[in-house]
Design a protein around this motif. Structure first.
Motif, PDB file in Angstrom:
ATOM      1  N   SER A   8     -16.615 -24.935 -26.621  1.00  3.19           N
ATOM      2  CA  SER A   8     -15.577 -25.302 -25.655  1.00  3.19           C
ATOM      3  C   SER A   8     -14.221 -24.799 -26.110  1.00  3.19           C
ATOM      4  O   SER A   8     -13.971 -24.629 -27.316  1.00  3.19           O
ATOM      5  CB  SER A   8     -15.535 -26.827 -25.489  1.00  3.19           C
ATOM      6  OG  SER A   8     -15.318 -27.455 -26.730  1.00  3.19           O
ATOM      7  N   ALA A  10     -10.275 -25.949 -25.123  1.00  2.00           N
ATOM      8  CA  ALA A  10      -9.724 -27.114 -24.414  1.00  2.00           C
ATOM      9  C   ALA A  10      -8.220 -27.201 -24.506  1.00  2.00           C
ATOM     10  O   ALA A  10      -7.580 -26.599 -25.369  1.00  2.00           O
ATOM     11  CB  ALA A  10     -10.328 -28.382 -25.035  1.00  2.00           C
ATOM     12  N   ASP A  12      -6.212 -30.503 -25.142  1.00  2.00           N
ATOM     13  CA  ASP A  12      -6.479 -31.892 -25.526  1.00  2.00           C
ATOM     14  C   ASP A  12      -5.202 -32.727 -25.499  1.00  2.00           C
ATOM     15  O   ASP A  12      -4.127 -32.239 -25.855  1.00  2.00           O
ATOM     16  CB  ASP A  12      -7.018 -31.960 -26.972  1.00  2.00           C
ATOM     17  CG  ASP A  12      -8.404 -31.350 -27.125  1.00  2.00           C
ATOM     18  OD1 ASP A  12      -9.149 -31.304 -26.137  1.00  2.00           O
ATOM     19  OD2 ASP A  12      -8.727 -30.937 -28.260  1.00  2.00           O
ATOM     20  N   GLY A  26      -7.414 -26.876 -28.187  1.00  2.00           N
ATOM     21  CA  GLY A  26      -8.494 -27.446 -28.990  1.00  2.00           C
ATOM     22  C   GLY A  26      -9.816 -26.942 -28.467  1.00  2.00           C
ATOM     23  O   GLY A  26      -9.897 -25.852 -27.885  1.00  2.00           O
ATOM     24  N   GLY A  27     -10.839 -27.730 -28.669  1.00  2.00           N
ATOM     25  CA  GLY A  27     -12.187 -27.308 -28.276  1.00  2.00           C
ATOM     26  C   GLY A  27     -12.933 -26.772 -29.482  1.00  2.00           C
ATOM     27  O   GLY A  27     -12.324 -26.241 -30.426  1.00  2.00           O
ATOM     28  N   TYR A  31     -11.501 -24.519 -32.933  1.00  2.00           N
ATOM     29  CA  TYR A  31     -11.474 -25.044 -34.307  1.00  2.00           C
ATOM     30  C   TYR A  31     -12.412 -24.241 -35.227  1.00  2.00           C
ATOM     31  O   TYR A  31     -12.056 -23.908 -36.360  1.00  2.00           O
ATOM     32  CB  TYR A  31     -11.906 -26.517 -34.325  1.00  2.00           C
ATOM     33  CG  TYR A  31     -10.818 -27.479 -33.899  1.00  2.00           C
ATOM     34  CD1 TYR A  31      -9.800 -27.834 -34.775  1.00  2.00           C
ATOM     35  CD2 TYR A  31     -10.816 -28.039 -32.629  1.00  2.00           C
ATOM     36  CE1 TYR A  31      -8.802 -28.728 -34.397  1.00  2.00           C
ATOM     37  CE2 TYR A  31      -9.820 -28.936 -32.239  1.00  2.00           C
ATOM     38  CZ  TYR A  31      -8.822 -29.273 -33.133  1.00  2.00           C
ATOM     39  OH  TYR A  31      -7.836 -30.160 -32.753  1.00  2.00           O
ATOM     40  N   PHE A  80     -10.639 -26.698 -19.473  1.00  4.82           N
ATOM     41  CA  PHE A  80     -11.288 -27.964 -19.848  1.00  4.82           C
ATOM     42  C   PHE A  80     -10.259 -28.878 -20.523  1.00  4.82           C
ATOM     43  O   PHE A  80      -9.493 -28.428 -21.377  1.00  4.82           O
ATOM     44  CB  PHE A  80     -12.439 -27.640 -20.817  1.00  4.82           C
ATOM     45  CG  PHE A  80     -13.057 -28.846 -21.472  1.00  4.82           C
ATOM     46  CD1 PHE A  80     -13.775 -29.770 -20.733  1.00  4.82           C
ATOM     47  CD2 PHE A  80     -12.943 -29.039 -22.841  1.00  4.82           C
ATOM     48  CE1 PHE A  80     -14.357 -30.878 -21.348  1.00  4.82           C
ATOM     49  CE2 PHE A  80     -13.524 -30.142 -23.460  1.00  4.82           C
ATOM     50  CZ  PHE A  80     -14.233 -31.061 -22.698  1.00  4.82           C
ATOM     51  N   TRP A  82      -9.678 -32.646 -22.481  1.00  8.52           N
ATOM     52  CA  TRP A  82     -10.230 -33.852 -23.109  1.00  8.52           C
ATOM     53  C   TRP A  82      -9.076 -34.690 -23.639  1.00  8.52           C
ATOM     54  O   TRP A  82      -8.093 -34.153 -24.154  1.00  8.52           O
ATOM     55  CB  TRP A  82     -11.168 -33.465 -24.256  1.00  8.52           C
ATOM     56  CG  TRP A  82     -11.673 -34.652 -25.033  1.00  8.52           C
ATOM     57  CD1 TRP A  82     -12.668 -35.510 -24.668  1.00  8.52           C
ATOM     58  CD2 TRP A  82     -11.179 -35.132 -26.289  1.00  8.52           C
ATOM     59  NE1 TRP A  82     -12.819 -36.481 -25.617  1.00  8.52           N
ATOM     60  CE2 TRP A  82     -11.928 -36.280 -26.620  1.00  8.52           C
ATOM     61  CE3 TRP A  82     -10.177 -34.706 -27.156  1.00  8.52           C
ATOM     62  CZ2 TRP A  82     -11.706 -36.993 -27.793  1.00  8.52           C
ATOM     63  CZ3 TRP A  82      -9.942 -35.428 -28.329  1.00  8.52           C
ATOM     64  CH2 TRP A  82     -10.713 -36.550 -28.631  1.00  8.52           C
ATOM     65  N   ARG A  93     -13.099 -43.579 -32.120  1.00  9.16           N
ATOM     66  CA  ARG A  93     -12.195 -43.111 -31.075  1.00  9.16           C
ATOM     67  C   ARG A  93     -12.794 -43.389 -29.701  1.00  9.16           C
ATOM     68  O   ARG A  93     -14.012 -43.489 -29.550  1.00  9.16           O
ATOM     69  CB  ARG A  93     -11.906 -41.609 -31.230  1.00  9.16           C
ATOM     70  CG  ARG A  93     -13.020 -40.714 -30.798  1.00  9.16           C
ATOM     71  CD  ARG A  93     -12.646 -39.232 -30.913  1.00  9.16           C
ATOM     72  NE  ARG A  93     -13.786 -38.397 -30.603  1.00  9.16           N
ATOM     73  CZ  ARG A  93     -13.925 -37.147 -30.991  1.00  9.16           C
ATOM     74  NH1 ARG A  93     -12.997 -36.569 -31.725  1.00  9.16           N
ATOM     75  NH2 ARG A  93     -14.982 -36.457 -30.644  1.00  9.16           N
ATOM     76  N   ASN A 124     -20.572 -27.306 -29.661  1.00 10.50           N
ATOM     77  CA  ASN A 124     -21.117 -28.371 -28.834  1.00 10.50           C
ATOM     78  C   ASN A 124     -20.978 -28.073 -27.332  1.00 10.50           C
ATOM     79  O   ASN A 124     -19.948 -28.367 -26.740  1.00 10.50           O
ATOM     80  CB  ASN A 124     -20.353 -29.631 -29.250  1.00 10.50           C
ATOM     81  CG  ASN A 124     -20.582 -30.755 -28.339  1.00 10.50           C
ATOM     82  OD1 ASN A 124     -21.621 -30.850 -27.695  1.00 10.50           O
ATOM     83  ND2 ASN A 124     -19.581 -31.619 -28.258  1.00 10.50           N
ATOM     84  N   THR A 233      -9.264 -35.090 -34.937  1.00 10.45           N
ATOM     85  CA  THR A 233      -9.889 -34.228 -33.920  1.00 10.45           C
ATOM     86  C   THR A 233     -10.235 -32.863 -34.517  1.00 10.45           C
ATOM     87  O   THR A 233      -9.407 -32.247 -35.182  1.00 10.45           O
ATOM     88  CB  THR A 233      -8.936 -34.023 -32.717  1.00 10.45           C
ATOM     89  OG1 THR A 233      -8.489 -35.293 -32.285  1.00 10.45           O
ATOM     90  CG2 THR A 233      -9.632 -33.291 -31.588  1.00 10.45           C
ATOM     91  N   GLY A 234     -11.447 -32.419 -34.260  1.00 13.44           N
ATOM     92  CA  GLY A 234     -11.842 -31.075 -34.671  1.00 13.44           C
ATOM     93  C   GLY A 234     -12.249 -30.963 -36.134  1.00 13.44           C
ATOM     94  O   GLY A 234     -12.635 -29.869 -36.583  1.00 13.44           O
ATOM     95  N   GLY A 236     -14.902 -31.967 -37.614  1.00 17.89           N
ATOM     96  CA  GLY A 236     -16.295 -31.535 -37.702  1.00 17.89           C
ATOM     97  C   GLY A 236     -16.442 -30.049 -37.395  1.00 17.89           C
ATOM     98  O   GLY A 236     -17.248 -29.340 -38.019  1.00 17.89           O
ATOM     99  N   ASP A 237     -15.662 -29.568 -36.448  1.00 16.85           N
ATOM    100  CA  ASP A 237     -15.734 -28.141 -36.103  1.00 16.85           C
ATOM    101  C   ASP A 237     -15.084 -27.287 -37.192  1.00 16.85           C
ATOM    102  O   ASP A 237     -15.575 -26.204 -37.515  1.00 16.85           O
ATOM    103  CB  ASP A 237     -15.055 -27.897 -34.754  1.00 16.85           C
ATOM    104  CG  ASP A 237     -15.729 -28.675 -33.648  1.00 16.85           C
ATOM    105  OD1 ASP A 237     -16.965 -28.627 -33.571  1.00 16.85           O
ATOM    106  OD2 ASP A 237     -15.037 -29.352 -32.875  1.00 16.85           O
TER     107      ASP A 237
HETATM  108  P1  AMP Z   1     -14.677 -33.184 -32.765  1.00 19.33           P
HETATM  109  O1  AMP Z   1     -13.482 -33.987 -33.177  1.00 19.33           O
HETATM  110  O2  AMP Z   1     -15.256 -32.376 -33.869  1.00 19.33           O
HETATM  111  O3  AMP Z   1     -15.649 -33.993 -32.005  1.00 19.33           O
HETATM  112  O4  AMP Z   1     -14.158 -32.078 -31.739  1.00 19.33           O
HETATM  113  C1  AMP Z   1     -13.134 -32.372 -30.851  1.00 19.33           C
HETATM  114  C2  AMP Z   1     -13.032 -31.262 -29.805  1.00 19.33           C
HETATM  115  O5  AMP Z   1     -14.195 -31.351 -28.947  1.00 19.33           O
HETATM  116  C3  AMP Z   1     -11.821 -31.461 -28.925  1.00 19.33           C
HETATM  117  O6  AMP Z   1     -10.938 -30.378 -29.129  1.00 19.33           O
HETATM  118  C4  AMP Z   1     -12.372 -31.510 -27.511  1.00 19.33           C
HETATM  119  O7  AMP Z   1     -11.689 -30.662 -26.636  1.00 19.33           O
HETATM  120  C5  AMP Z   1     -13.819 -31.077 -27.620  1.00 19.33           C
HETATM  121  N1  AMP Z   1     -14.698 -31.827 -26.734  1.00 19.33           N
HETATM  122  C6  AMP Z   1     -14.621 -33.135 -26.378  1.00 19.33           C
HETATM  123  N2  AMP Z   1     -15.606 -33.466 -25.518  1.00 19.33           N
HETATM  124  C7  AMP Z   1     -16.351 -32.346 -25.319  1.00 19.33           C
HETATM  125  C8  AMP Z   1     -17.505 -32.020 -24.530  1.00 19.33           C
HETATM  126  N3  AMP Z   1     -18.108 -32.937 -23.733  1.00 19.33           N
HETATM  127  N4  AMP Z   1     -17.990 -30.764 -24.596  1.00 19.33           N
HETATM  128  C9  AMP Z   1     -17.411 -29.853 -25.375  1.00 19.33           C
HETATM  129  N5  AMP Z   1     -16.307 -30.078 -26.122  1.00 19.33           N
HETATM  130  C10 AMP Z   1     -15.777 -31.300 -26.108  1.00 19.33           C
END
Ligand code: AMP
Length: 304
Positions: A8, A10, A12, A26-27, A31, A80, A82, A93, A124, A233-234, A236-237
């Motif tokens: 993704s 995004a 955010d 983000g997305g 990341y 997108f 979020w 969260r 994801n 946020t992010g 994990g990515d």
């Molecule tokens: P994480 O904190 O590793 O879960 O990743 C956060 C990122 O996931 C944020 O930048 C969001 O934009 C993105 N995100 C949130 N929900 C979704 C979703 N349903 N599908 C894809 N990306 C998402």
């Protein structure tokens, strides 16, 4: 070594007890590729944005040497979105809003120049799309890493199981691992996940670090104990980006190098949480990264 990243992209809006950021880039794909760009090249990104995605953020990705031939920009479309709010315990969260916008009809199309990529991270997204990406490659990559989340485990379980058969590494958090194989014990859960296809499983445990499972070893890396965490946020990515970045740079998939990759993942995650959004991933230096890597060694060292 070439790295393909799909996920993704995004805008955010993030609230934590320590501040707020509105409509920031983000997305998962952003990341992952930003973190991996400190290790390897070329990085080939596949994703979709609307015309509202800031030019400055596209320029940032380009400045990191990320190939954007696979970035679809939908004129007149909205990116997108979020929005999430973190609790005082930053491991928790609430998602306040998700607007799929152009992401709803996203079809990841690989430019010809991407089809021979040797390392692949499937961020994801819908497991059907993740599988389509693997099937569009001209040759079998060295390593395919897959991330997923509760949403897909619950709603597209069968599709996810088909995708997992084609994946080498699954990266999930502890609750996702438990949900995927209906097993509360993480060691047993990792073994069960290996039975689904991935030969390597990484289970992230937020501020408690990450566990790596291969057929031979279990390795545990802590999360770096930081005095200031502003936005998880992010993380994990960023972890996935540091992990794959190190593997693509070294082209070594031995268990010992997988351990190092988990630590590099933890290093990038530790930087990520120090500022809002992707800000902390914009200006890292090799010296900072190596310094934090050495701090990790020191953190876990003990005498026999
Ligand atoms: P994480 O904190 O590793 O879960 O990743 C956060 C990122 O996931 C944020 O930048 C969001 O934009 C993105 N995100 C949130 N929900 C979704 C979703 N349903 N599908 C894809 N990306 C998402």
């Amino acid at each position: 070594m070439s790295l393909l990243v799909v996920g993704s992209i995004a805008l955010d809006t993030i609230e934590t007890p320590f501040g707020r950021a509105d409509q920031v880039a983000g997305g998962s794909a952003v990341y992952i590729s930003a973190a991996a760009s400190y290790f390897t090249a070329p990085i080939r990104l596949v994703g979709v944005v609307g015309s509202d995605f800031p030019k400055s953020e596209i320029e940032f990705l380009e400045s990191r040497g990320i190939d954007l031939d696979g970035l679809q920009v939908i004129e007149g479309g909205k990116t997108f979105h979020w929005s999430g709010r973190y609790h005082y315990d930053l491991n928790k969260r609430d998602t306040l809003d998700t607007q799929l916008n152009v992401f709803e009809t996203f079809n990841p199309v690989l430019p010809d120049s991407y089809r021979k990529s040797r390392y692949v991270v499937l961020g994801n997204i819908d497991p059907v799309l993740q599988r389509r990406v693997i099937e569009s490659l001209d040759q079998k990559p060295e390593l395919v890493i897959c991330d997923t989340m509760n949403f897909w485990i619950e709603r597209k379980r069968n599709e996810l199981l088909k995708t997992l058969k084609k994946v080498d590494v699954l990266i999930v958090n502890d609750s996702e691992a438990r949900l995927l194989v209906s097993e509360p014990n993480l060691v047993k859960a990792a073994k069960k996940i290996m039975g689904l296809g991935p030969r390597i499983v990484i289970i992230k445990k937020g501020e408690h670090g990450a566990l790596l499972f291969t057929t031979n070893i279990v390795f545990s890396a802590p999360a770096f104990p930081l005095e200031f965490i502003y936005d998880p946020t992010g993380a994990g990515d960023a972890f996935a980006g540091g992990f794959i970045g190190h593997l693509a740079r070294t082209e070594n998939l031995s268990d010992d190098n997988l351990r190092r990759a988990v630590v590099y993942g933890s290093v990038l995650a530790s930087f990520c949480v120090g500022k809002f959004g992707i800000e902390a991933l914009k200006n890292l230096s090799d010296i900072e990264i190596l310094g934090r890597y050495r701090d990790f060694i020191e953190l876990s060292k003990f005498e026999d």
